[in-house]
Design a protein around this motif. Structure first.
Motif, PDB file in Angstrom:
ATOM      1  N   GLU A 139      -4.587  -5.609 -17.725  1.00  0.00           N
ATOM      2  CA  GLU A 139      -3.930  -6.078 -16.510  1.00  0.00           C
ATOM      3  C   GLU A 139      -4.198  -7.561 -16.277  1.00  0.00           C
ATOM      4  OE1 GLU A 139      -4.818  -5.562 -11.796  1.00  0.00           O
ATOM      5  OE2 GLU A 139      -4.847  -3.726 -13.003  1.00  0.00           O
ATOM      6  N   ASP A 140      -5.455  -7.985 -16.485  1.00  0.00           N
ATOM      7  CA  ASP A 140      -5.815  -9.392 -16.277  1.00  0.00           C
ATOM      8  C   ASP A 140      -5.072 -10.306 -17.247  1.00  0.00           C
ATOM      9  OD1 ASP A 140      -7.513  -8.618 -14.269  1.00  0.00           O
ATOM     10  OD2 ASP A 140      -9.324  -8.694 -15.502  1.00  0.00           O
ATOM     11  N   LYS A 141      -4.929  -9.848 -18.495  1.00  0.00           N
ATOM     12  CA  LYS A 141      -4.232 -10.687 -19.473  1.00  0.00           C
ATOM     13  C   LYS A 141      -2.760 -10.831 -19.107  1.00  0.00           C
ATOM     14  CE  LYS A 141      -3.599 -11.564 -24.362  1.00  0.00           C
ATOM     15  NZ  LYS A 141      -4.049 -11.242 -25.737  1.00  0.00           N
ATOM     16  N   GLY A 142      -2.148  -9.736 -18.671  1.00  0.00           N
ATOM     17  CA  GLY A 142      -0.754  -9.819 -18.256  1.00  0.00           C
ATOM     18  C   GLY A 142      -0.572 -10.743 -17.063  1.00  0.00           C
ATOM     19  N   ALA A 143      -1.488 -10.663 -16.103  1.00  0.00           N
ATOM     20  CA  ALA A 143      -1.403 -11.534 -14.936  1.00  0.00           C
ATOM     21  C   ALA A 143      -1.615 -12.992 -15.324  1.00  0.00           C
ATOM     22  CB  ALA A 143      -2.439 -11.104 -13.896  1.00  0.00           C
ATOM     23  N   ALA A 144      -2.552 -13.247 -16.246  1.00  0.00           N
ATOM     24  CA  ALA A 144      -2.804 -14.623 -16.684  1.00  0.00           C
ATOM     25  C   ALA A 144      -1.584 -15.216 -17.367  1.00  0.00           C
ATOM     26  CB  ALA A 144      -4.002 -14.652 -17.623  1.00  0.00           C
ATOM     27  N   HIS A 145      -0.911 -14.419 -18.201  1.00  0.00           N
ATOM     28  CA  HIS A 145       0.299 -14.909 -18.859  1.00  0.00           C
ATOM     29  C   HIS A 145       1.369 -15.258 -17.844  1.00  0.00           C
ATOM     30  CE1 HIS A 145      -0.276 -13.191 -23.187  1.00  0.00           C
ATOM     31  NE2 HIS A 145      -0.716 -14.433 -23.067  1.00  0.00           N
ATOM     32  N   ALA A 146       1.557 -14.397 -16.871  1.00  0.00           N
ATOM     33  CA  ALA A 146       2.662 -14.584 -15.933  1.00  0.00           C
ATOM     34  C   ALA A 146       2.384 -15.645 -14.877  1.00  0.00           C
ATOM     35  CB  ALA A 146       2.982 -13.254 -15.247  1.00  0.00           C
ATOM     36  N   THR A 148      -0.293 -18.157 -14.892  1.00  0.00           N
ATOM     37  CA  THR A 148      -0.925 -19.434 -15.229  1.00  0.00           C
ATOM     38  C   THR A 148      -0.335 -20.117 -16.459  1.00  0.00           C
ATOM     39  OG1 THR A 148      -2.637 -18.378 -16.608  1.00  0.00           O
ATOM     40  CG2 THR A 148      -3.104 -18.608 -14.263  1.00  0.00           C
ATOM     41  N   SER A 149       0.459 -19.422 -17.251  1.00  0.00           N
ATOM     42  CA  SER A 149       0.991 -20.013 -18.483  1.00  0.00           C
ATOM     43  C   SER A 149       2.320 -20.702 -18.216  1.00  0.00           C
ATOM     44  CB  SER A 149       1.174 -18.937 -19.560  1.00  0.00           C
ATOM     45  OG  SER A 149      -0.065 -18.359 -19.912  1.00  0.00           O
ATOM     46  N   ALA A 227       0.080  -2.441 -11.478  1.00  0.00           N
ATOM     47  CA  ALA A 227      -0.867  -3.044 -10.528  1.00  0.00           C
ATOM     48  C   ALA A 227      -0.195  -3.834  -9.413  1.00  0.00           C
ATOM     49  CB  ALA A 227      -1.843  -3.958 -11.281  1.00  0.00           C
ATOM     50  N   GLY A 228       1.029  -4.249  -9.621  1.00  0.00           N
ATOM     51  CA  GLY A 228       1.727  -5.013  -8.598  1.00  0.00           C
ATOM     52  C   GLY A 228       1.222  -6.427  -8.415  1.00  0.00           C
ATOM     53  N   ARG A 229       0.563  -6.982  -9.404  1.00  0.00           N
ATOM     54  CA  ARG A 229       0.027  -8.338  -9.291  1.00  0.00           C
ATOM     55  C   ARG A 229       1.041  -9.393  -9.717  1.00  0.00           C
ATOM     56  NH1 ARG A 229      -5.596  -8.295 -12.459  1.00  0.00           N
ATOM     57  NH2 ARG A 229      -5.405 -10.524 -11.980  1.00  0.00           N
ATOM     58  N   VAL A 230       2.090  -8.987 -10.426  1.00  0.00           N
ATOM     59  CA  VAL A 230       3.073  -9.929 -10.964  1.00  0.00           C
ATOM     60  C   VAL A 230       4.453  -9.473 -10.534  1.00  0.00           C
ATOM     61  CG1 VAL A 230       4.042 -10.914 -13.065  1.00  0.00           C
ATOM     62  CG2 VAL A 230       1.593 -10.458 -12.932  1.00  0.00           C
ATOM     63  N   SER A 231       5.265 -10.414 -10.109  1.00  0.00           N
ATOM     64  CA  SER A 231       6.626 -10.080  -9.697  1.00  0.00           C
ATOM     65  C   SER A 231       7.494  -9.779 -10.909  1.00  0.00           C
ATOM     66  CB  SER A 231       7.230 -11.248  -8.904  1.00  0.00           C
ATOM     67  OG  SER A 231       7.412 -12.377  -9.755  1.00  0.00           O
ATOM     68  N   ALA A 232       8.597  -9.107 -10.645  1.00  0.00           N
ATOM     69  CA  ALA A 232       9.526  -8.770 -11.724  1.00  0.00           C
ATOM     70  C   ALA A 232      10.098 -10.029 -12.373  1.00  0.00           C
ATOM     71  CB  ALA A 232      10.652  -7.889 -11.182  1.00  0.00           C
ATOM     72  N   VAL A 238       8.096 -14.068 -18.828  1.00  0.00           N
ATOM     73  CA  VAL A 238       7.172 -13.958 -19.954  1.00  0.00           C
ATOM     74  C   VAL A 238       7.817 -13.218 -21.117  1.00  0.00           C
ATOM     75  CG1 VAL A 238       4.976 -12.973 -20.716  1.00  0.00           C
ATOM     76  CG2 VAL A 238       5.128 -14.066 -18.484  1.00  0.00           C
ATOM     77  N   LEU A 239       8.451 -12.083 -20.823  1.00  0.00           N
ATOM     78  CA  LEU A 239       9.059 -11.276 -21.883  1.00  0.00           C
ATOM     79  C   LEU A 239      10.197 -12.030 -22.574  1.00  0.00           C
ATOM     80  CD1 LEU A 239       9.121  -7.772 -20.157  1.00  0.00           C
ATOM     81  CD2 LEU A 239       7.538  -8.599 -21.902  1.00  0.00           C
TER      82      LEU A 239
END
Length: 280
Positions: A139-146, A148-149, A227-232, A238-239
């Motif tokens: 989850e943290d890695k997905g949030a970091a990509h979305a 902070t990258s 987790a709902g930490r990243v918006s659609a 990212v994808l």
């Protein structure tokens, strides 16, 4: 041909060099006593010892020293080149003469007494299977990509991954195509050969920290819908970047391999059969 060999050697040197810079820790020089204080000595201790040994040794130093100055001097002495303490087991080999002239005699004796009367930590704690921790890391890695990258970073890492994966596939086809005549009638050996060579490209991706869109599907699912930490919108960004970068990198490598003509008839036939199998 020669161009293929040169290209392979160049890619190998660059990727191995990158992996070494990422994986081999750079150990800083030990601080001199009295310069930088206790905080500097603790930073050196943290970079030199494992966590269990670090906390244990720091505790014994604090118990033996009467103030921060003595603690700083003792830490610097223990981790200096002359004494060379690397883990808790090394401390058991110390004598008072090893510390003489570097720290006050009373501090040295008190430290050795503290060490002698306490149990030493295990330098290799047992690994624990932690499913919640694993899910949290994804989850943290997905949030970091979305979150902070930048788009440039997402594109460049995915472009490299696509090129590396296509390079591994091309290498597999070159090797398997060259061995096709020798392995006629032995499909098991051919499958084993392909399985040995293809992961080279995947290994380069792991060592260089590049991003495949297949992994991003998992990371973004964990950080977004779960987790709902990243918006659609951020997950889609990212994808899309990873998919486009992977595609562009792989197409560039396909074009280079095609221009060099290194697959040969057998390798080309294998590539066509593989593509037909995936599309059929």
């Amino acid at each position: 041909g020669k161009a293929c060999v040169r290209f392979h050697m160049m890619m190998s040197r660059r990727l191995v060099g990158l992996a070494l810079r990422r994986c081999v820790p750079v150990v800083p020089k030990a601080p001199r006593a009295g310069l930088g204080g206790l905080a500097s000595s603790r930073r050196w201790l943290s970079s030199s010892l494992q966590t269990a040994d670090q906390s244990w040794l720091d505790e014994k130093v604090r118990a033996a020293a009467r103030d921060d100055g003595e603690a700083s001097a003792l830490l610097a002495t223990l981790t200096s080149k002359e004494v060379g303490v690397k883990d808790a087991a090394d401390v058991a080999l110390l004598t008072e003469s090893d510390l003489a002239g570097k720290v006050p005699a009373v501090v040295a004796r008190r430290f050795l007494s503290e060490v002698a009367t306490s149990s030493k930590p295990s330098s290799s704690p047992p690994l624990q299977f932690d499913p919640p921790g694993t899910m949290q890391a994804l989850e943290d890695k997905g949030a970091a990509h979305a979150l902070t990258s930048s788009d440039t970073h997402l594109w460049s890492t995915s472009f490299m991954a696509g090129a590396q994966l296509a390079w591994g596939s091309s290498l597999m086809l070159v090797v398997a195509g060259g061995a096709a005549e020798a392995l006629v009638g032995n499909p098991g050996a051919m499958a084993l050969l392909k399985g040995i060579v293809f992961p080279v490209g995947l290994s380069y991706i792991v060592m260089s920290g590049s991003d495949l869109v297949t992994g991003s599907y998992l990371y973004q699912t964990m950080a977004g819908p779960v987790a709902g930490r990243v918006s659609a919108v951020n997950s889609a960004r990212v994808l899309a970047s990873h998919f486009g970068g992977n595609l562009a990198g792989s197409l560039l490598m396909v074009g280079a391999v095609s221009a060099m003509g290194i697959l040969g008839p057998a390798g080309g036939a294998m590539a066509a059969a593989t593509a037909a199998g995936k599309c059929g």
